[in-house]
Design an enzyme around this catalytic site. Structure first.
Site: not given
Ligand SMILES: O=C(O)CCC(=O)C(=O)O
Length: 260
Positions: A40, A111, A146
């Site tokens: 990402e 996303k 993510c």
């Molecule tokens: O859910 C998490 O702990 C990290 C999510 C995250 O860093 C993101 O989606 O950019």
């Protein structure tokens, strides 16, 4: 199907332009793979919020250009990670790009679950509203980015849309690394799918990244796992394994809630 995950380091000291060229070289080194995956927002850094505006790009912007050439040079399917997409109306999205072996844009995924609660990505970016699957010769990819990993209903939706291999592209913080590993294995077990989970290494904007990209098979076994630093994981996926697992232990057929 041979898959390579490029766990690139995103450090403050390197420019986006330099990292783009370096990532393209890493993609070119994966000839022999069928699918290459990047994490990402590896261009700007998932936590470099103050640079989102300046580094935003259209879908056919500099990342697409460089990655399209790299994909076609080696003839691989390329999940080029995600970019800060500037849409036609000026709004920003965290958008994953999938390129075909001839370098064409085969699919995008915006996303859906933005991270940050009431700050960062959650306020700077708009949310996607549709699932993306990509049909490859031997697997159907289901895309997630993510924080999406925390929402199992998204993955069930991907299963219902035909996905057999989940690709989770992430910039996950080191302080929640245990969640990363646990949730990727859980998604593989509950959705009886391969999971290709590609994260960033390095430290940017004060956030140390987890690294520890991993490949999990449909039984939940970890086939490969990286350490915290920059690394490439290459794994052969058995095209029959998903159907075999779903036939031999048909838990997905016992779903009663939320079926389409
Ligand atoms: O859910 C998490 O702990 C990290 C999510 C995250 O860093 C993101 O989606 O950019």
């Amino acid at each position: 199907m041979r898959a390579s995950l490029i766990q690139i380091a995103v450090n403050d000291g390197e420019s986006v332009a330099s990292r783009r060229q370096r990532a393209a070289e890493l993609v070119r080194e994966q000839s022999g793979s069928d699918l290459v995956v990047l994490p990402e927002l590896w261009t700007v850094g998932a936590f470099a919020y103050e640079q989102f505006e300046t580094e935003a790009e259209p879908l056919d912007g500099p990342t697409f250009e460089v990655m399209s050439k790299a994909a076609s040079d080696v003839g691989v399917w390329l999940h080029a990670g995600s970019v800060v997409e500037r849409a036609g109306d000026g709004s920003l999205y965290n958008t994953a790009l999938v390129l075909s072996p001839s370098g064409e844009l085969a699919a995008t995924y915006r996303k859906i679950h933005r991270f940050g609660f009431d700050q960062g990505e959650a306020v700077l970016m708009s949310a996607g509203d549709s699932l993306t699957t990509v049909v490859l010769p031997e697997q159907t990819l289901g895309l997630a980015t993510c924080y999406d990993l925390r929402f199992p209903e998204l993955f069930r939706g991907l299963v219902d849309a035909g996905a057999t291999t989940m690709v989770v592209s992430a910039g996950w913080p080191a302080r929640r690394r245990e969640h990363w590993t646990l949730l990727n294995r859980a998604r593989a077990v509950e959705d009886q799918s391969y999971v290709l989970a590609c994260a960033t290494a390095g430290t940017h904007a004060g956030v140390e990244q987890a690294g520890h990209s991993l490949v999990v098979d449909p039984w939940g076994e970890v086939l490969a796992e990286a350490g915290p630093g920059e690394a490439v994981l290459t794994v052969d996926l058995d095209p029959a394994k998903v159907a075999e697992t779903r036939d031999q232990f048909p838990a997905l057929k016992d779903r009663t809630l939320g079926r389409p």
